[in-house]
Design a protein around this motif. Structure first.
Motif, PDB file in Angstrom:
ATOM      1  N   VAL A 135       0.830  -1.207   0.000  1.00  0.00           N
ATOM      2  CA  VAL A 135       0.000   0.000   0.000  1.00  0.00           C
ATOM      3  C   VAL A 135       0.864   1.257   0.000  1.00  0.00           C
ATOM      4  O   VAL A 135       0.656   2.169  -0.813  1.00  0.00           O
ATOM      5  N   ILE A 136       1.848   1.329   0.893  1.00  0.00           N
ATOM      6  CA  ILE A 136       2.706   2.523   0.983  1.00  0.00           C
ATOM      7  C   ILE A 136       3.477   2.738  -0.312  1.00  0.00           C
ATOM      8  O   ILE A 136       3.489   3.832  -0.877  1.00  0.00           O
ATOM      9  N   GLY A 137       4.143   1.711  -0.782  1.00  0.00           N
ATOM     10  CA  GLY A 137       4.937   1.839  -2.002  1.00  0.00           C
ATOM     11  C   GLY A 137       4.095   2.095  -3.229  1.00  0.00           C
ATOM     12  O   GLY A 137       4.451   2.901  -4.089  1.00  0.00           O
ATOM     13  N   GLY A 138       2.958   1.414  -3.314  1.00  0.00           N
ATOM     14  CA  GLY A 138       2.083   1.610  -4.467  1.00  0.00           C
ATOM     15  C   GLY A 138       1.508   3.002  -4.529  1.00  0.00           C
ATOM     16  O   GLY A 138       1.511   3.645  -5.585  1.00  0.00           O
ATOM     17  N   ILE A 139       1.039   3.502  -3.403  1.00  0.00           N
ATOM     18  CA  ILE A 139       0.484   4.859  -3.376  1.00  0.00           C
ATOM     19  C   ILE A 139       1.575   5.891  -3.667  1.00  0.00           C
ATOM     20  O   ILE A 139       1.346   6.856  -4.402  1.00  0.00           O
ATOM     21  N   SER A 140       2.761   5.681  -3.119  1.00  0.00           N
ATOM     22  CA  SER A 140       3.861   6.625  -3.374  1.00  0.00           C
ATOM     23  C   SER A 140       4.255   6.636  -4.842  1.00  0.00           C
ATOM     24  O   SER A 140       4.472   7.697  -5.427  1.00  0.00           O
TER      25      SER A 140
END
Length: 98
Positions: free
Chosen positions: A22-27
């Protein structure tokens, strides 16, 4: 008792995986969307590459930070490094791709 320990260990791994996804994808995707510059039409594969690159960078920063002994799993420095590195990787990819 061993079953509970196994479940706790597996939940920690899966939650870390999902959090970095989630963190990496959104970033990565937000770097693609908000980075200035002309985009040459809507290319969904480039957004997927940015998503995957952000996830990979977040997971790699967590793994390397724990391997080098900079932080332990679950510390705020792990989250901060994952967010910073995934944003930097997304911006670098976007700057080169746009």
């Amino acid at each position: 008792m061993a079953i509970i320990d196994l479940m706790a260990a597996l939940m920690g791994v899966s939650m870390g995986f999902l959090a970095f996804l989630v963190i990496g994808g959104i970033s990565g995707v937000s770097a693609w969307i908000f980075y200035p510059g002309p985009s040459h039409g809507f290319r969904p594969w480039k957004i997927l590459v940015a998503f995957f690159l952000g996830f990979t960078a977040a997971a790699a920063s967590s793994f390397l930070g724990q391997y080098w002994g900079i932080f332990q799993s679950g510390q705020i420095l792990e989250w901060a490094s994952a967010i910073f590195i995934s944003c930097a990787a997304g911006c670098l990819f976007t700057a080169l791709a746009k």
